[in-house]
Design a protein around this motif. Structure first.
Motif, PDB file in Angstrom:
ATOM      1  N   ALA A  76       0.823  -1.210   0.000  1.00  0.00           N
ATOM      2  CA  ALA A  76       0.000   0.000   0.000  1.00  0.00           C
ATOM      3  C   ALA A  76       0.860   1.264   0.000  1.00  0.00           C
ATOM      4  CB  ALA A  76      -0.928   0.008   1.214  1.00  0.00           C
ATOM      5  N   GLY A  77       2.171   1.102   0.127  1.00  0.00           N
ATOM      6  CA  GLY A  77       3.065   2.244   0.067  1.00  0.00           C
ATOM      7  C   GLY A  77       3.418   2.859   1.400  1.00  0.00           C
ATOM      8  N   VAL A  78       3.107   2.178   2.499  1.00  0.00           N
ATOM      9  CA  VAL A  78       3.457   2.698   3.820  1.00  0.00           C
ATOM     10  C   VAL A  78       4.979   2.641   3.983  1.00  0.00           C
ATOM     11  CG1 VAL A  78       3.164   2.339   6.311  1.00  0.00           C
ATOM     12  CG2 VAL A  78       1.244   1.940   4.756  1.00  0.00           C
ATOM     13  N   ASN A  79       5.539   3.634   4.627  1.00  0.00           N
ATOM     14  CA  ASN A  79       6.977   3.717   4.857  1.00  0.00           C
ATOM     15  C   ASN A  79       7.475   2.437   5.538  1.00  0.00           C
ATOM     16  OD1 ASN A  79       9.338   4.281   6.726  1.00  0.00           O
ATOM     17  ND2 ASN A  79       9.303   6.184   5.554  1.00  0.00           N
ATOM     18  N   ARG A  80       8.482   1.815   4.959  1.00  0.00           N
ATOM     19  CA  ARG A  80       8.936   0.514   5.470  1.00  0.00           C
ATOM     20  C   ARG A  80       9.532   0.592   6.868  1.00  0.00           C
ATOM     21  NH1 ARG A  80      13.481  -0.426   0.927  1.00  0.00           N
ATOM     22  NH2 ARG A  80      14.936   1.137   1.635  1.00  0.00           N
ATOM     23  N   THR A  81      10.166   1.701   7.218  1.00  0.00           N
ATOM     24  CA  THR A  81      10.694   1.839   8.575  1.00  0.00           C
ATOM     25  C   THR A  81       9.557   1.856   9.587  1.00  0.00           C
ATOM     26  OG1 THR A  81      12.591   3.079   7.736  1.00  0.00           O
ATOM     27  CG2 THR A  81      12.114   3.269  10.097  1.00  0.00           C
ATOM     28  N   HIS A  82       8.493   2.571   9.261  1.00  0.00           N
ATOM     29  CA  HIS A  82       7.332   2.620  10.151  1.00  0.00           C
ATOM     30  C   HIS A  82       6.685   1.241  10.276  1.00  0.00           C
ATOM     31  CE1 HIS A  82       6.986   7.141   9.077  1.00  0.00           C
ATOM     32  NE2 HIS A  82       7.866   6.940  10.043  1.00  0.00           N
ATOM     33  N   ILE A  83       6.605   0.534   9.155  1.00  0.00           N
ATOM     34  CA  ILE A  83       6.050  -0.825   9.202  1.00  0.00           C
ATOM     35  C   ILE A  83       6.879  -1.696  10.135  1.00  0.00           C
ATOM     36  CG2 ILE A  83       5.594  -2.947   7.895  1.00  0.00           C
ATOM     37  CD1 ILE A  83       5.191  -1.155   5.406  1.00  0.00           C
ATOM     38  N   LEU A  84       8.190  -1.659   9.964  1.00  0.00           N
ATOM     39  CA  LEU A  84       9.053  -2.524  10.763  1.00  0.00           C
ATOM     40  C   LEU A  84       8.991  -2.182  12.250  1.00  0.00           C
ATOM     41  CD1 LEU A  84      12.137  -2.831   8.383  1.00  0.00           C
ATOM     42  CD2 LEU A  84      10.375  -4.546   8.862  1.00  0.00           C
ATOM     43  N   VAL A  85       8.912  -0.908  12.575  1.00  0.00           N
ATOM     44  CA  VAL A  85       8.825  -0.517  13.987  1.00  0.00           C
ATOM     45  C   VAL A  85       7.530  -1.060  14.592  1.00  0.00           C
ATOM     46  CG1 VAL A  85       8.489   1.454  15.538  1.00  0.00           C
ATOM     47  CG2 VAL A  85      10.324   1.506  13.838  1.00  0.00           C
ATOM     48  N   TRP A  86       6.398  -0.831  13.914  1.00  0.00           N
ATOM     49  CA  TRP A  86       5.119  -1.267  14.480  1.00  0.00           C
ATOM     50  C   TRP A  86       4.949  -2.781  14.447  1.00  0.00           C
ATOM     51  CZ3 TRP A  86       2.396   0.978  17.911  1.00  0.00           C
ATOM     52  CH2 TRP A  86       2.495   2.358  18.042  1.00  0.00           C
ATOM     53  N   GLN A  87       5.504  -3.432  13.452  1.00  0.00           N
ATOM     54  CA  GLN A  87       5.452  -4.887  13.433  1.00  0.00           C
ATOM     55  C   GLN A  87       6.314  -5.467  14.554  1.00  0.00           C
ATOM     56  OE1 GLN A  87       3.516  -7.108  11.477  1.00  0.00           O
ATOM     57  NE2 GLN A  87       2.475  -5.160  11.134  1.00  0.00           N
ATOM     58  N   ALA A  88       7.467  -4.852  14.814  1.00  0.00           N
ATOM     59  CA  ALA A  88       8.320  -5.309  15.919  1.00  0.00           C
ATOM     60  C   ALA A  88       7.584  -5.170  17.247  1.00  0.00           C
ATOM     61  CB  ALA A  88       9.623  -4.510  15.949  1.00  0.00           C
ATOM     62  N   ILE A  89       6.906  -4.048  17.438  1.00  0.00           N
ATOM     63  CA  ILE A  89       6.140  -3.847  18.672  1.00  0.00           C
ATOM     64  C   ILE A  89       5.054  -4.911  18.797  1.00  0.00           C
ATOM     65  CG2 ILE A  89       4.509  -2.292  19.834  1.00  0.00           C
ATOM     66  CD1 ILE A  89       6.219   0.046  18.626  1.00  0.00           C
ATOM     67  N   ALA A  90       4.340  -5.159  17.712  1.00  0.00           N
ATOM     68  CA  ALA A  90       3.264  -6.157  17.734  1.00  0.00           C
ATOM     69  C   ALA A  90       3.803  -7.562  17.997  1.00  0.00           C
ATOM     70  CB  ALA A  90       2.484  -6.131  16.417  1.00  0.00           C
ATOM     71  N   ILE A  91       4.901  -7.903  17.356  1.00  0.00           N
ATOM     72  CA  ILE A  91       5.488  -9.235  17.528  1.00  0.00           C
ATOM     73  C   ILE A  91       5.938  -9.432  18.972  1.00  0.00           C
ATOM     74  CG2 ILE A  91       7.502 -10.660  16.928  1.00  0.00           C
ATOM     75  CD1 ILE A  91       7.154  -9.507  14.022  1.00  0.00           C
ATOM     76  N   VAL A  92       6.642  -8.447  19.519  1.00  0.00           N
ATOM     77  CA  VAL A  92       7.103  -8.552  20.906  1.00  0.00           C
ATOM     78  C   VAL A  92       5.909  -8.641  21.857  1.00  0.00           C
ATOM     79  CG1 VAL A  92       8.295  -7.304  22.765  1.00  0.00           C
ATOM     80  CG2 VAL A  92       9.341  -7.492  20.502  1.00  0.00           C
ATOM     81  N   LEU A  93       4.914  -7.806  21.631  1.00  0.00           N
ATOM     82  CA  LEU A  93       3.735  -7.803  22.496  1.00  0.00           C
ATOM     83  C   LEU A  93       3.018  -9.152  22.480  1.00  0.00           C
ATOM     84  CD1 LEU A  93       1.667  -6.145  24.247  1.00  0.00           C
ATOM     85  CD2 LEU A  93       0.428  -5.819  22.105  1.00  0.00           C
ATOM     86  N   TRP A  94       2.654  -9.627  21.301  1.00  0.00           N
ATOM     87  CA  TRP A  94       1.897 -10.885  21.206  1.00  0.00           C
ATOM     88  C   TRP A  94       2.725 -12.086  21.655  1.00  0.00           C
ATOM     89  CZ3 TRP A  94      -3.074 -11.267  21.136  1.00  0.00           C
ATOM     90  CH2 TRP A  94      -3.843 -10.223  20.643  1.00  0.00           C
TER      91      TRP A  94
END
Length: 179
Positions: free
Chosen positions: A145-163
């Motif tokens: 969808a064109g979302v900034n890849r750094t932002h994706i990686l930061v939020w995915q890292a947070i989600a992965i660690v959380l879950w």
């Protein structure tokens, strides 16, 4: 209980240094992900902190590779598509009656994702995404969808660690109290 015994037997047969690697590899698999891999490692007898860390690292590594590849592929496709559209206009053959349409029509699934993204934003899609889809799929859609890849990686890292932490702590607690 046979499943638990099988996991424990598998982990017991592996050298201690390879056990977290197996958990990390399991974390890289969609639908198993960090949460499932942490549970597998904990049930297999690995210390919960080590199992959760290895699982999260494996899950994030696969997501990072996918995001980097998808974002590069998207840039290449969009650049090529726009270049062709501009060339048609320059040659006097505009598409769609004199105007250039740069955005392709969306499928119903893409529309649903776009609505969720608009409603919840990147943090919401990343944090709630694992309830419906593997993180690899969510990250692919975000990069596509064109979302900034750094932002994706930061939020995915947070989600992965959380879950991974939530599920790992739950499984560890259940096993602790069951013994």
């Amino acid at each position: 209980m046979n499943l638990i015994e099988n996991f424990q037997d598998l982990m017991a047969r592996l050298p201690e240094l390879l056990q977290p690697l197996v958990v990390a590899l399991a974390g890289a698999v969609p639908f198993i992900e960090g949460e499932g891999a942490a549970a597998i490692g904990i049930v297999g007898g690995i210390h919960p902190a080590i199992a959760m860390t290895a699982a999260a690292v494996g899950n994030f590594a696969s997501v990072a590779v996918i995001v980097l590849l998808t974002s590069r592929a998207r840039v290449a496709v969009v650049t090529r598509y726009r270049g062709r559209a501009r060339a048609r206009v320059a040659a006097g053959h505009p598409s769609q009656g004199g105007s250039v349409q740069l955005d392709e029509p969306r499928t119903p699934r893409q529309e649903k994702f776009a609505r969720a993204f608009q409603r919840y934003g990147l943090p919401g899609v990343s944090l709630l995404g694992p309830l419906l889809l593997p993180t690899q799929f969510t990250a692919t859609m975000l990069a596509g969808a064109g979302v900034n890849r750094t932002h994706i990686l930061v939020w995915q890292a947070i989600a992965i660690v959380l879950w991974t932490t939530v599920i790992g702590a739950f499984v560890g607690g259940v096993l602790h109290f069951a013994n």
